[in-house]
Design a protein around this motif. Structure first.
Motif, PDB file in Angstrom:
ATOM      1  N   LYS A  59     -14.360 -10.396 -12.704  1.00 17.29           N
ATOM      2  CA  LYS A  59     -14.772  -9.004 -12.485  1.00 17.29           C
ATOM      3  C   LYS A  59     -13.782  -8.320 -11.561  1.00 17.29           C
ATOM      4  CE  LYS A  59     -19.670  -9.772 -13.124  1.00 17.29           C
ATOM      5  NZ  LYS A  59     -20.964  -9.247 -12.806  1.00 17.29           N
ATOM      6  N   GLU A  60     -13.800  -6.999 -11.600  1.00 12.73           N
ATOM      7  CA  GLU A  60     -12.914  -6.231 -10.714  1.00 12.73           C
ATOM      8  C   GLU A  60     -13.305  -6.432  -9.250  1.00 12.73           C
ATOM      9  OE1 GLU A  60     -11.631  -1.649 -10.295  1.00 12.73           O
ATOM     10  OE2 GLU A  60     -11.700  -2.478 -12.330  1.00 12.73           O
ATOM     11  N   SER A  61     -14.614  -6.369  -8.974  1.00 15.85           N
ATOM     12  CA  SER A  61     -15.129  -6.632  -7.632  1.00 15.85           C
ATOM     13  C   SER A  61     -16.583  -7.063  -7.753  1.00 15.85           C
ATOM     14  CB  SER A  61     -15.004  -5.403  -6.732  1.00 15.85           C
ATOM     15  OG  SER A  61     -15.816  -4.363  -7.210  1.00 15.85           O
ATOM     16  N   ILE A  62     -17.043  -7.802  -6.731  1.00 17.24           N
ATOM     17  CA  ILE A  62     -18.415  -8.318  -6.732  1.00 17.24           C
ATOM     18  C   ILE A  62     -19.001  -8.120  -5.341  1.00 17.24           C
ATOM     19  CG2 ILE A  62     -19.895 -10.343  -7.049  1.00 17.24           C
ATOM     20  CD1 ILE A  62     -17.815 -11.554  -8.848  1.00 17.24           C
ATOM     21  N   ARG A  63     -20.230  -7.654  -5.307  1.00 15.64           N
ATOM     22  CA  ARG A  63     -20.935  -7.530  -4.035  1.00 15.64           C
ATOM     23  C   ARG A  63     -21.422  -8.902  -3.587  1.00 15.64           C
ATOM     24  NH1 ARG A  63     -24.655  -2.250  -4.028  1.00 15.64           N
ATOM     25  NH2 ARG A  63     -24.826  -2.907  -1.864  1.00 15.64           N
ATOM     26  N   PHE A  64     -21.626  -9.056  -2.287  1.00  9.70           N
ATOM     27  CA  PHE A  64     -22.003 -10.342  -1.701  1.00  9.70           C
ATOM     28  C   PHE A  64     -23.236 -10.934  -2.370  1.00  9.70           C
ATOM     29  CE2 PHE A  64     -24.175 -13.152   1.177  1.00  9.70           C
ATOM     30  CZ  PHE A  64     -23.156 -13.934   1.701  1.00  9.70           C
ATOM     31  N   LEU A  68     -16.011 -17.021   2.228  1.00 11.64           N
ATOM     32  CA  LEU A  68     -15.385 -15.734   1.927  1.00 11.64           C
ATOM     33  C   LEU A  68     -14.472 -15.284   3.066  1.00 11.64           C
ATOM     34  CD1 LEU A  68     -18.405 -13.909   0.278  1.00 11.64           C
ATOM     35  CD2 LEU A  68     -16.268 -14.553  -0.855  1.00 11.64           C
ATOM     36  N   LYS A  69     -14.913 -15.471   4.305  1.00 12.75           N
ATOM     37  CA  LYS A  69     -14.075 -15.115   5.452  1.00 12.75           C
ATOM     38  C   LYS A  69     -12.787 -15.925   5.457  1.00 12.75           C
ATOM     39  CE  LYS A  69     -17.727 -13.499   8.447  1.00 12.75           C
ATOM     40  NZ  LYS A  69     -18.645 -13.810   9.537  1.00 12.75           N
ATOM     41  N   TYR A  70     -12.901 -17.208   5.137  1.00 12.79           N
ATOM     42  CA  TYR A  70     -11.720 -18.063   5.100  1.00 12.79           C
ATOM     43  C   TYR A  70     -10.747 -17.612   4.003  1.00 12.79           C
ATOM     44  CZ  TYR A  70      -8.680 -22.093   4.925  1.00 12.79           C
ATOM     45  OH  TYR A  70      -7.571 -22.895   4.934  1.00 12.79           O
ATOM     46  N   LEU A  71     -11.267 -17.356   2.807  1.00 17.39           N
ATOM     47  CA  LEU A  71     -10.401 -16.924   1.702  1.00 17.39           C
ATOM     48  C   LEU A  71      -9.768 -15.567   1.997  1.00 17.39           C
ATOM     49  CD1 LEU A  71     -12.556 -18.072  -1.342  1.00 17.39           C
ATOM     50  CD2 LEU A  71     -10.337 -19.015  -0.637  1.00 17.39           C
ATOM     51  N   GLU A  72     -10.489 -14.711   2.699  1.00 14.82           N
ATOM     52  CA  GLU A  72      -9.913 -13.423   3.106  1.00 14.82           C
ATOM     53  C   GLU A  72      -8.813 -13.647   4.137  1.00 14.82           C
ATOM     54  OE1 GLU A  72     -11.229  -9.118   4.971  1.00 14.82           O
ATOM     55  OE2 GLU A  72     -12.536 -10.845   5.288  1.00 14.82           O
ATOM     56  N   GLY A  79      -5.681 -14.661   2.668  1.00 13.45           N
ATOM     57  CA  GLY A  79      -5.052 -13.655   1.825  1.00 13.45           C
ATOM     58  C   GLY A  79      -5.364 -13.761   0.343  1.00 13.45           C
ATOM     59  N   MET A  80      -6.341 -14.601  -0.015  1.00  9.91           N
ATOM     60  CA  MET A  80      -6.674 -14.798  -1.430  1.00  9.91           C
ATOM     61  C   MET A  80      -7.617 -13.723  -1.967  1.00  9.91           C
ATOM     62  SD  MET A  80      -4.962 -17.368  -2.498  1.00  9.91           S
ATOM     63  CE  MET A  80      -5.760 -17.901  -4.004  1.00  9.91           C
ATOM     64  N   ILE A  81      -8.438 -13.154  -1.096  1.00 13.74           N
ATOM     65  CA  ILE A  81      -9.388 -12.128  -1.529  1.00 13.74           C
ATOM     66  C   ILE A  81      -9.328 -10.930  -0.581  1.00 13.74           C
ATOM     67  CG2 ILE A  81     -10.934 -13.806  -2.607  1.00 13.74           C
ATOM     68  CD1 ILE A  81     -12.847 -13.419  -0.237  1.00 13.74           C
ATOM     69  N   SER A 121     -12.924  -8.811  -3.941  1.00  8.78           N
ATOM     70  CA  SER A 121     -12.082  -8.871  -5.133  1.00  8.78           C
ATOM     71  C   SER A 121     -10.874  -9.750  -4.816  1.00  8.78           C
ATOM     72  CB  SER A 121     -11.623  -7.471  -5.547  1.00  8.78           C
ATOM     73  OG  SER A 121     -10.901  -6.865  -4.489  1.00  8.78           O
ATOM     74  N   LEU A 122     -10.155 -10.133  -5.856  1.00  9.26           N
ATOM     75  CA  LEU A 122      -8.950 -10.924  -5.653  1.00  9.26           C
ATOM     76  C   LEU A 122      -7.850 -10.038  -5.081  1.00  9.26           C
ATOM     77  CD1 LEU A 122      -8.765 -13.025  -8.942  1.00  9.26           C
ATOM     78  CD2 LEU A 122      -9.595 -13.765  -6.704  1.00  9.26           C
TER      79      LEU A 122
END
Length: 110
Positions: A33-38, A58-62, A65-67, A82-83
């Motif tokens: 998807k383009e973006s997904i809510r929590f 999610l915080k870690y992936l952000e 720099g992945m999301i 989003s990615l």
């Protein structure tokens, strides 16, 4: 003294960025998807995934720099994920992981 190969070896770097039990599944779901809510993302996760675990992952992936996390600053809170650019480049890896995973599942059934 052992060397820290993060940022030097592509395998060690990839393994560290993708650390976390759910990181690959999260990236896969975001790639669809383009973006997904929590809350939507949490509903898509396995039942054993807690709110705190998803938030931490999610915080870690952000951080890695992945999301991208977009906070709309609204009440009630609205946050979408989003990615990122480098996360988008991971789609081809996800495609290959899916192929390999399907082959492995087929092999298990023999």
């Amino acid at each position: 003294m052992k060397k820290d190969l993060f940022g030097i070896c592509p395998y060690v770097t990839s393994q560290k960025v993708l650390a976390g039990k759910w990181s690959i599944l999260i990236l896969h779901l975001l790639s669809d998807k383009e973006s997904i809510r929590f809350n939507e993302l949490q509903r898509m996760m396995p039942e054993e995934m807690t709110h705190a675990t998803l938030s931490r992952q999610l915080k870690y992936l952000e951080q890695e720099g992945m999301i991208i996390r977009k906070d709309y600053g609204e009440i009630p809170p609205r946050v979408e994920y989003s990615l990122s650019g480098i996360g988008e480049k991971f789609r081809t890896v996800l495609d290959e992981l899916e192929k390999w995973g399907q082959e492995y599942i087929s092999n298990m059934k023999k």
